[in-house]
Every structure is written in C-alpha cells, then in structure tokens.
Design a protein around this motif. Structure first.
Motif, PDB file in Angstrom:
ATOM      1  N   ASP A 162       7.744  13.244  -5.205  1.00  0.00           N
ATOM      2  CA  ASP A 162       7.260  14.484  -4.590  1.00  0.00           C
ATOM      3  C   ASP A 162       8.022  14.725  -3.285  1.00  0.00           C
ATOM      4  O   ASP A 162       7.489  14.599  -2.185  1.00  0.00           O
ATOM      5  N   ALA A 222       0.832  -1.211   0.000  1.00  0.00           N
ATOM      6  CA  ALA A 222       0.000   0.000   0.000  1.00  0.00           C
ATOM      7  C   ALA A 222       0.866   1.261   0.000  1.00  0.00           C
ATOM      8  O   ALA A 222       0.406   2.340  -0.378  1.00  0.00           O
ATOM      9  N   ALA A 223       2.117   1.116   0.424  1.00  0.00           N
ATOM     10  CA  ALA A 223       2.995   2.283   0.552  1.00  0.00           C
ATOM     11  C   ALA A 223       3.807   2.535  -0.703  1.00  0.00           C
ATOM     12  O   ALA A 223       4.423   3.593  -0.841  1.00  0.00           O
ATOM     13  N   THR A 275       3.707   5.876  -2.652  1.00  0.00           N
ATOM     14  CA  THR A 275       4.303   7.006  -1.933  1.00  0.00           C
ATOM     15  C   THR A 275       5.820   6.840  -1.807  1.00  0.00           C
ATOM     16  O   THR A 275       6.580   7.800  -1.949  1.00  0.00           O
ATOM     17  N   LEU A 276       6.252   5.611  -1.563  1.00  0.00           N
ATOM     18  CA  LEU A 276       7.692   5.353  -1.399  1.00  0.00           C
ATOM     19  C   LEU A 276       8.466   5.681  -2.662  1.00  0.00           C
ATOM     20  O   LEU A 276       9.606   6.158  -2.602  1.00  0.00           O
ATOM     21  N   HIS A 284       7.085  15.219   0.822  1.00  0.00           N
ATOM     22  CA  HIS A 284       7.645  14.441   1.929  1.00  0.00           C
ATOM     23  C   HIS A 284       8.296  15.352   2.964  1.00  0.00           C
ATOM     24  O   HIS A 284       8.118  15.192   4.169  1.00  0.00           O
TER      25      HIS A 284
END
Lengths: 204, 204
Positions: free
Chosen positions: A185, A176-177, A180-181, A189
């Motif tokens: 961006d 799920a990460a 984003t990982l 972060h």
DNA sequence: ACCTGAACACCGTTCAAGT
DNA sequence: ACCTGAACACCGTTCAAGT
C-alpha cells in the motif's frame, strides 16, 4: 537524429528493459545511428540522463485546480512528482542520479516554493520545506520502485529471507512492523509521510 | 580472501575514487586476487554492494543516551543514519541502491520503530513514520553528496548556469530561493526537514 | 555540418583447469 | 575447497575519415 526523439526513445528503452539495460549503444541501435553520433548531441551519458529526467517532469508544474487549500495544493504537487517518477520504470533512479536545470524542473520547484510562501513562510523556510518535500518524494519513490522491481523477480524468496531474519526476541518491534513493512500500500505510506510533513507546517 | 576484508577494501576504494570507479576487477586487484575469486564470495556485484551498505550502518543502533525526550531520540537516530551515509563517499548512493537484511540494518529499523511506538503510535503508524524518516534521510543525503561531488568538479560552472537560468520574470519564487537552494548549510536543511516531520507527530 | 567505422580501454560474469 | 587463466559478451568515449 533529433534530440527530443532520442530522449523519448531512451525513456522507452528504460520502460522496456530497465535503467541498467540502457546503454549508449542500444540507444544508437534503436535510433538507427552509430554510437559516435550520440556524442554529437549529448556530451556524456549523464547529459542524456539529465535530459530524460527533465522530460519526465513535463506537466508537473501545470496550473493547480481552483479552490484548493494550501495543504491540498502541496499534496497535489508532491503527488504529481511521485506520479511523474512512477510513470517510467526506474524513474526515481533516473531522476535521483541527475540534476537538471531545465524548464520543467525549474518551474516545478518554483511552483512548489510559491505555494509554500503563500503560507507565510520566509523565503528560506519555504525553500527548505520544498527541499524536504522533494527529498521525501525521491526517497519514497526510490523504495517504491525498488519494491516493484523486486516483485518482478524474486519477491517470495526475499520475503521468506526477511521473515526468517525477523527473530521476535532480537527485533521485537520489527516483528510487529512486518505486515506494514512488506505491504504494497504505497499510496498509504506516501500519504502518511506527506501528512506528517504538512501537519508539521501548521506550527509556523 | 576473507569477506569482511573484501567489504572494507571495497569501501576504501569508494572513498578514494567514488562509486563509479568501484569495479569487481579493481577490487580483485586491491585484494591481490583474480576476479573470478570474488564470485566465490559474492554472487554478484549487487551482493557486494548490499554487504557494503550493511557494514556502513554498524553502530547506528547503539544504545541511546539516557534522558532524551522521544523527539530527541528520533532526531538522534535520524542523524546517525545521515552521519553513517556521509562517512563514505557516495554512501547514500550505495545504500539507496541495495536492500540489506543484515543485523545492522534490521536493528537500526527495529530501534527506530521502537522509539516511535513509545509515543503511543500504533504499530502501523510507527512503521510508516519510520519509513518516512528513512526515506527523507536517504533523499536528503543523496542530494547532499551529489552537491559534494559537484563541489569537487565544476561547481562554479553549474552555479553560473543555474543563475543564468533563473529569470525572475519566469521563476519569481526561485529567484528568492536561490540563496537557500545553493547554500551549503546541509545541517540546517536536514534539521529543518526533520523538525517538520517530528512536529507532525505531535498531533497523533 | 553531420555521420560512419573503427578503435581504445575498459566492464560483469562464467568456467574449465589447476593445486 | 579454493584459486587461476582465459574467455564471452558486452560497456562509454574518442576521432580520423568520409559525404
């Protein structure tokens, strides 16, 4: 051979080819000088790197715009450090590997501690908070520039490797990460992390 | 020559003489092997360092004790990472210089993101917060081990130099911060920073 | 006082040749 | 399949000798 010129040239070499390519011999060649000459001005390569780190922080302690809240002042100062490190390739690695006690470094820390003390923190708490902020900025920017370096070489290969390793049955949360990982961006972060720290200050 | 043995030996060499003294040639000698042989098992020195970083994180994702609040779980996980990096000389530098995608690293991050998601954070916010925590731990431990390294060489000289540079008229806040800046209470600094971040989470 | 030339003791990486 | 021996193209640092 002038020391400031040598430092500026060293930073230029790092910008062009990365920190790993900065050698005393290459720097000497760029300055049209023999290697031994460098050691009359810098005791060791570490000394040169410290001078480069100090130079990178020029301007970071400049006056803050009027009318900022203390939260905004802290954010502004942390952002300046990140920007200063990002300005040069491998800037965070240069900075993290040294410990300058020059005026740029000292006045930056002084300014940061000063802003924090205005929020009614004790000298000790203000200093520790300044360390927290600086450590976060260094850690973040180190990763940000590592990702940049990766992007210039084998980005797709690494992403594929990571994706293949992310078995959702084994690492349910990482799956799920992943978006984003692997996102680029970094401002997002950075802002998120800084906000956490600054929000944490509210309770004092 | 077995890979796990090579990694363990490399970590031992780092513990004995520091990261700068770890060379492929020295490692080969310690393993009673020719240098070229190492390149049959590790494509580059970077690959070796990544394997060392991965090995350092063994156990960091182990089960958390029952009955911890989520704040305590986060603190526990962050503390485990710091401890793991501190276990080896220059551990933070080894870790910061690499990007492992091995099971120890992945399961650690998975566990951390998982705990954060339990606090009702979105996957994105949980991931960003995990990054914030990891970056802070890396930045902090990098500085902590740099201070350790300094303590083993010219500590008094550096402290004198710093003290001499700290003119209270020029750096009023640093003068008040000196005691904390030069303190060796790294647990205190670490706890302070971590609490700021964890406190910041409360608002979400 | 400052720089050159040359050396010392190393590096990471590659690769033909051996077993 | 795995390791050896030897090489290639470099490093940081030192220091006598020159100007």
């Amino acid at each position: 051979m002038a020391v400031p010129e040598a430092v500026a040239t060293a930073l230029r070499l790092v910008d062009e080819d990365g920190l790993d390519s900065l050698t005393m011999r290459r720097l000497a060649a760029a300055l049209d000088v023999q290697v031994g000459t460098l050691y009359r001005h810098f005791a060791t390569k570490q000394t040169l790197l410290a001078a480069m780190a100090e130079e990178m922080l020029a301007g970071c302690a400049g006056p803050l715009p009027d009318g900022l809240t203390w939260r905004e002042q802290i954010t502004e100062l942390a952002g300046r450090l990140r920007t200063a490190l990002l300005r040069h390739r491998d800037g965070a690695r240069v900075y993290a590997g040294t410990h300058s006690v020059g005026p740029n470094t000292l006045s930056y820390t002084d300014t940061l501690v000063g802003v924090l003390r205005e929020t009614c923190l004790s000298p000790e708490a203000a200093t520790r908070t300044a360390l927290t902020i600086v450590h976060f900025v260094i850690g973040h920017t180190l990763e940000e520039q590592a990702a940049q370096a990766l992007a210039e070489s084998d980005l797709p290969a690494t992403l594929t490797l990571l994706h293949a390793a992310l078995d959702p049955d084994v690492y349910p949360h990482l799956a799920a990460a992943e978006a984003t990982l692997t996102s680029t961006d970094f401002v997002g972060h950075f802002t998120h992390g800084l906000n956490l720290i600054v929000k944490g200050l509210a309770g004092d």
